[in-house]
Every structure is written in structure tokens, then in C-alpha cells.
Motif scaffolding. Sequence first.
Motif, PDB file in Angstrom:
ATOM      1  N   ARG A   1      -5.715  -8.068  -7.791  1.00  0.00           N
ATOM      2  CA  ARG A   1      -6.341  -7.907  -6.472  1.00  0.00           C
ATOM      3  C   ARG A   1      -5.426  -7.159  -5.514  1.00  0.00           C
ATOM      4  N   LEU A   2      -4.116  -7.390  -5.611  1.00  0.00           N
ATOM      5  CA  LEU A   2      -3.165  -6.637  -4.782  1.00  0.00           C
ATOM      6  C   LEU A   2      -3.259  -5.152  -5.097  1.00  0.00           C
ATOM      7  N   ARG A   3      -3.295  -4.813  -6.361  1.00  0.00           N
ATOM      8  CA  ARG A   3      -3.392  -3.395  -6.749  1.00  0.00           C
ATOM      9  C   ARG A   3      -4.763  -2.821  -6.363  1.00  0.00           C
ATOM     10  N   TRP A   4      -5.803  -3.648  -6.447  1.00  0.00           N
ATOM     11  CA  TRP A   4      -7.143  -3.225  -6.017  1.00  0.00           C
ATOM     12  C   TRP A   4      -7.136  -2.865  -4.537  1.00  0.00           C
ATOM     13  N   THR A   5      -6.528  -3.706  -3.725  1.00  0.00           N
ATOM     14  CA  THR A   5      -6.478  -3.464  -2.275  1.00  0.00           C
ATOM     15  C   THR A   5      -5.664  -2.221  -1.953  1.00  0.00           C
ATOM     16  N   VAL A   6      -4.504  -2.114  -2.557  1.00  0.00           N
ATOM     17  CA  VAL A   6      -3.627  -0.963  -2.301  1.00  0.00           C
ATOM     18  C   VAL A   6      -4.325   0.335  -2.682  1.00  0.00           C
ATOM     19  N   THR A   7      -4.981   0.327  -3.833  1.00  0.00           N
ATOM     20  CA  THR A   7      -5.604   1.551  -4.342  1.00  0.00           C
ATOM     21  C   THR A   7      -6.785   1.988  -3.485  1.00  0.00           C
ATOM     22  N   ARG A   8      -7.668   1.070  -3.129  1.00  0.00           N
ATOM     23  CA  ARG A   8      -8.837   1.467  -2.326  1.00  0.00           C
ATOM     24  C   ARG A   8      -8.392   1.934  -0.946  1.00  0.00           C
ATOM     25  N   GLU A   9      -7.366   1.307  -0.356  1.00  0.00           N
ATOM     26  CA  GLU A   9      -6.880   1.750   0.953  1.00  0.00           C
ATOM     27  C   GLU A   9      -6.237   3.128   0.855  1.00  0.00           C
ATOM     28  N   TYR A  10      -5.512   3.383  -0.229  1.00  0.00           N
ATOM     29  CA  TYR A  10      -4.865   4.678  -0.390  1.00  0.00           C
ATOM     30  C   TYR A  10      -5.889   5.800  -0.511  1.00  0.00           C
ATOM     31  N   TRP A  11      -6.844   5.642  -1.446  1.00  0.00           N
ATOM     32  CA  TRP A  11      -7.793   6.739  -1.675  1.00  0.00           C
ATOM     33  C   TRP A  11      -8.788   6.885  -0.531  1.00  0.00           C
ATOM     34  N   SER A  12      -9.141   5.794   0.101  1.00  0.00           N
ATOM     35  CA  SER A  12     -10.005   5.895   1.275  1.00  0.00           C
ATOM     36  C   SER A  12      -9.267   6.613   2.404  1.00  0.00           C
ATOM     37  N   GLY A  13      -7.961   6.342   2.502  1.00  0.00           N
ATOM     38  CA  GLY A  13      -7.160   7.054   3.499  1.00  0.00           C
ATOM     39  C   GLY A  13      -7.062   8.539   3.221  1.00  0.00           C
ATOM     40  N   LEU A  14      -6.898   8.901   1.945  1.00  0.00           N
ATOM     41  CA  LEU A  14      -6.873  10.328   1.586  1.00  0.00           C
ATOM     42  C   LEU A  14      -8.209  10.988   1.899  1.00  0.00           C
ATOM     43  N   ALA A  15      -9.291  10.319   1.512  1.00  0.00           N
ATOM     44  CA  ALA A  15     -10.631  10.894   1.674  1.00  0.00           C
ATOM     45  C   ALA A  15     -10.948  11.162   3.132  1.00  0.00           C
ATOM     46  N   ARG A  16     -10.444  10.308   4.034  1.00  0.00           N
ATOM     47  CA  ARG A  16     -10.759  10.428   5.462  1.00  0.00           C
ATOM     48  C   ARG A  16      -9.534  10.865   6.264  1.00  0.00           C
ATOM     49  N   PHE A  17      -8.659  11.621   5.613  1.00  0.00           N
ATOM     50  CA  PHE A  17      -7.405  12.089   6.225  1.00  0.00           C
ATOM     51  C   PHE A  17      -7.717  13.101   7.330  1.00  0.00           C
ATOM     52  N   GLY A  18      -7.013  12.998   8.444  1.00  0.00           N
ATOM     53  CA  GLY A  18      -7.203  13.951   9.542  1.00  0.00           C
ATOM     54  C   GLY A  18      -8.168  13.425  10.586  1.00  0.00           C
ATOM     55  N   ALA A  19      -8.226  14.130  11.689  1.00  0.00           N
ATOM     56  CA  ALA A  19      -9.009  13.658  12.830  1.00  0.00           C
ATOM     57  C   ALA A  19     -10.456  14.154  12.813  1.00  0.00           C
ATOM     58  N   ASP A  20     -10.712  15.300  12.211  1.00  0.00           N
ATOM     59  CA  ASP A  20     -12.051  15.893  12.290  1.00  0.00           C
ATOM     60  C   ASP A  20     -12.760  15.831  10.939  1.00  0.00           C
ATOM     61  N   ARG A  21     -12.770  16.938  10.240  1.00  0.00           N
ATOM     62  CA  ARG A  21     -13.477  17.006   8.958  1.00  0.00           C
ATOM     63  C   ARG A  21     -12.695  16.263   7.888  1.00  0.00           C
ATOM     64  N   TRP A  22     -13.383  15.437   7.114  1.00  0.00           N
ATOM     65  CA  TRP A  22     -12.738  14.697   6.040  1.00  0.00           C
ATOM     66  C   TRP A  22     -12.463  15.608   4.839  1.00  0.00           C
ATOM     67  N   PRO A  23     -11.341  15.393   4.139  1.00  0.00           N
ATOM     68  CA  PRO A  23     -11.152  16.094   2.859  1.00  0.00           C
ATOM     69  C   PRO A  23     -12.273  15.796   1.865  1.00  0.00           C
ATOM     70  N   LEU A  24     -12.842  14.598   1.917  1.00  0.00           N
ATOM     71  CA  LEU A  24     -13.952  14.246   1.030  1.00  0.00           C
ATOM     72  C   LEU A  24     -15.146  15.169   1.223  1.00  0.00           C
ATOM     73  N   GLU A  25     -15.316  15.677   2.451  1.00  0.00           N
ATOM     74  CA  GLU A  25     -16.455  16.542   2.752  1.00  0.00           C
ATOM     75  C   GLU A  25     -16.260  17.959   2.239  1.00  0.00           C
ATOM     76  N   ASP A  26     -15.048  18.261   1.771  1.00  0.00           N
ATOM     77  CA  ASP A  26     -14.753  19.569   1.199  1.00  0.00           C
ATOM     78  C   ASP A  26     -14.942  19.475  -0.312  1.00  0.00           C
TER      79      ASP A  26
END
Length: 610
Positions: free
Chosen positions: A316-341
Motif C-alpha cells: 500500500r505504501l508503494r501504491w500510494t507513492v506510485t499513484r502520487e508520482y504519476w498523477s503529479g507528472l501527468a498534471r505537471f505545470g500550471a496550465d496545460r497538463w503533460p497528459l493532454e499532450d
Amino acid sequence: MEIKPRAHLLQIWEAIARHSFDDGRWSWGDWGGQSSVADAERLLCLMYPATEIPEFRLDEPDTTQKDVQRALRQVGGRTEIPAALVAALTEFMHEHTAPDGSPSFAGGYYFTAEDPDAEITPEQRDLGVVDSFSMSVTLCLATLGFIDKYQGTTVRSDVREAVEQLKQATSERLTAAMVGLLRSFTVNVFDADTTQGRRLARTLGQRRLSERAVLQQFQERFEALRATIADRITLGVDVADGLQDPSMMFECGWAWGMVRDAPVIRPTDRDGVADPVPYLYFTVVALDGIQDLSSDRTLALGLLTEEQQTLAEALRLRWTVTREYWSGLARFGADRWPLEDIPWRATNQKLESEYFSLSVASLVVHDLTRSRAGDEELARTAEVLWRLAERGRINSPLTRDDRSLELHSPGVVLPLEGSESLGPQLRWTVTDFSAHLLKRTVQLATFSRNIATQNRLLELAEDTFEHLWQRRIEDGEGADLWDDVQAVFPVAPKREGPLSWSMTERLTECMVAAYNFYAREPVRSPQLGTYATALISEATHRFGKEQMTSVVATDSDLAKSLRTVEIRLRRARELVRRQPGTASALAMSVLVELDTLAQARGAAAGEVRR
């Protein structure tokens, strides 16, 4: 095409019973026993709904519903069905056992060679893979829950003995699968100035930020997460040192199998061969299995032993760390998300694909549904899913020489780095883009509290489901199961080999997700709530006035009508907060009834005056 989880699940179950049972006994067929992944997927098509949906329960024969019995009539009567499942599950546990007696998680025929002329070695066929670890976690939890109920209902001594043996084997396999997942988790640290670092910086910066600016924001955004990983997860010395260096970037998640030089958890642990590199696909698969360890059902039934609870906490610790990391990458930046590219570019392999975008979106869905995100984030993620459906030609026509077809046939090919140490380079082919998209769409719709966003997601879900339903095999082995891509895309190659238990199991998961959607309360509209309250207010006033005006005999038709009105009005008040639309309809019916009574009384008064 409207999604009807109960009806569609019954159709799937009927097809599986027809395909996999012969005179009430489980039949593996030519391909059975050759991949622990495929065999687990096949059993989960039955076990997952049977333990997740109350109406599909099979562990208490006296409560098995009639339409479920009809769908599984090929297996036998209501008392024979659970016994047949116990026998099939016992065969699975025995079949996928290594020579030393430990559980086997072999990928088997799901592995293919990069070089079509190369011969895969037996050692490679027997390699454990994250798909098998994750599927086994889900299957074992479903089996233990099934046994927990069934062993209290059967009186046959031979069945009770078989159940006890199955329980022990299942618990052993669950422990081994959890250990496999722990030893497949990895953190990959790399310099920002390497090819991998620059590739990640370009993905996050989207050609709008310099690499230096991206690195600075990366360090700020993931500082706390970096500290959590370094402090609470056992890693190699190089990884731990790299996490302390602000010039280094990192990725975390699951490799395709147990990682080379992974920390030993039990003395009997074998060495892994996978390179310590996270794969988006296997990371999503791992998270789906780990999530089942924390389900209400798992906790309520107390399915885990003390050792398994310790392993579950680590996962569960690794589950939490991983989802927070990739969600952070996907929504990185203030405007357009990298996920939207779209498409997402894998940093550790020179690959890009809409499937990778879908995988990252899945990790965002995991995070958003856990963190109760706002409407805007849910709407933006929903829009990404819509765009992926269009690019995957699920709700738009295929064009000439359209490479989107590759998402479905032959699928996305993942090279398995490290497998070449035992023979030719292996690869893993993923063909479940459509089913994966449907599952995430339904899950996001379930947690969306915005009517417009939810309706848009439901429209996408219905389009995707129709696309998938058309891909059922028409006849022959596997009729009414999956996967015939040519039925939707005529230019696709003709289906060869065994039916796809992967796609069939994913569709089953989607039906369970759809059931969970309909089991929740509908989204409440504030405007409709105000409207319903106003209707109830008027109806209450009119009802009180009617009681003041009417002279009513206790057993008269008028008395019965007024009692009905009173019951509906009380029900409307109960529902106005949760189901304002239903409350409005009830209040409206009360007003219509009261107006009818008033007109009748007025007409009667007019006749008296005449």
C-alpha cells in the motif's frame, strides 16, 4: 449501446460455461496450463463477479438466483456449481506449482520473442510476470472470500476436505504473489542531463519550459515524495544516494517481473532478471491488484494472515507513492497538463503510444478517485479519455493506412528488458486498449459529481462498450467471448490462436465497474432539488387544504386516495435530498391527484346547485 451489467454478465457467464465445462467438470482445453496469467484470467471471469456483486453470489446455493442458475446450467445445479468451482480452483493451484512446490507465476505463451525465428527457452517461459502476481492477488482474495462463505453451507465431508486444502494452497499463493509484487517494484534514478532526463524534461515542459526550469519545478513538486521513498522503502545504495542528489530525476513503479538484485524478503526467494525500470502498463496492472488488498470486503472478512497484512502495508505504501508520482507528472505545470499532450512518451524506452497516455490517465483516475478531486480536474481527465477514444478509432471511422489499428491488432509491443539474460529478447503484447478505456471511463463516471461530466463519460462508455460488444467471436471455439478485431475493423488480420482471456476478463471487470456505478446514488442537481422542494411545498399545502375541505368516510374511495397521497408525499420528502428527480415526480403525481379530487368535488357541487 446501453450497458446492462446484469444481462451482459449473464451472457458472458453462459458463454464461459459452454466453453470451459464438460459434463460439469472444468475443461482447460488445449491452451490451459500453459500460462498462469491466462488461466487466472479465465477463472476470474467467474470468481470476480461472484464475489463482488451480491446478486451473482455462488457460495450459498440456497440464495443463488434463478437467472444465474440458468446461465451456468452447463455446470450443473445450484449445489453442484460451487463444488465445480472448488475443483477448478484446486486444479489451477496444482497446475501452477513449480517443481520445488512453490507457486508458479509463469507468463508461458503470453511471452513472445523479439526475433520470430528465435526459440524461447523453458527458463524464459517459466519467468514470473507482474500480470500473474496481480491477477493472483485478485483471484486468491476472491477464492478466500468464496471459501469463507461456502464452507459453512456444505455438509459433504469430501467437499469440506477439498475446501480446506484449497484454502491452504490459495493462502500460500497469495503470499507468494504479494512478495512477487514487492520484489518487482523499482525506483529508477537518472541524471537530468542524460537522454532519459532530457526526454522526461521535454514531456513535462511541453516545449514551453527550459530543461533547467523543469528540473527546478520537478525538485519542488516531488521533494516530499522523494523523502518518503528514501526513508521508508528499502532500495539499493546507488538509488538511495541518487535520491539525495538534487540534480537527479527519478521514476517509480513496477518492472515487468521481479527485478534483478531485488532485496530478498523470504529465504526461498529466487533471483529476478528484469531490469530495474518501471513500465507504465505493468505499473497500472500492479496497482489494480494491490487496491483489492484494501477493499472493504477484504478487511471485513479478515482474509489476510498476519504475514500478509505486513506485506499488504508495504504494498500500500508503494501504491500510494506510485499513484502520487504519476498523477503529479501527468498534471505537471500550471496550465496545460503533460497528459493532454497525446501520445505520452516513455522515458526509459524509445516508445510513444496512445496506450501510454491511457496508462497515465488510469493512474490519474486512481489518484483523483482517492483524493476526491474537483470538477475541473475530473472534466479535464474525461476530455483526455474522449480524445483517446477518437485516436483509437473507437468512436470515429478508421482511415486508410491508419496506424490507430495497431492499438487493437497486433497491439502495443513492450520489450522486456533483462529477459535476454536467459535466451532471446522477450516481449509482451498488450491488446486491451478498448477495454482498458471502458473501465477507466466507468470508474471516472462513478466518482464524478458533475452532471455534465458524468453524462459525457456515460456517452463515451456506451460508445466504447458497443465497439467491444461487436468484437465478440461469432462461432466456433470461444463463441460469444473475445476477441475478433476484424468484426469492427475489416482490414485487421484474421484472428488466430486461442481466444483472448485477457480481453474477456477485462470486459468482466468493466461490468463489475458498471454495477458499482449504478449501485451509487445518482448525482444530485441543486436546481432540481430547489424545484422538487417547491413542488413538495405546494403539494403539502394542497393536501392540508384537501383534508380541511373533504368530508371523508373511513372506508371510502376518497379516504384510500388521500392515504395514497399521504404516502407519496412522505416518500417525496424522504428522497428530496438524495433523489430530487424522483421526489419531483412523486410530488407532481400528488398535485395531479389532488387537482383531480378538487375538480370532482367542484363538479359534484355544481350538480347539487342545479
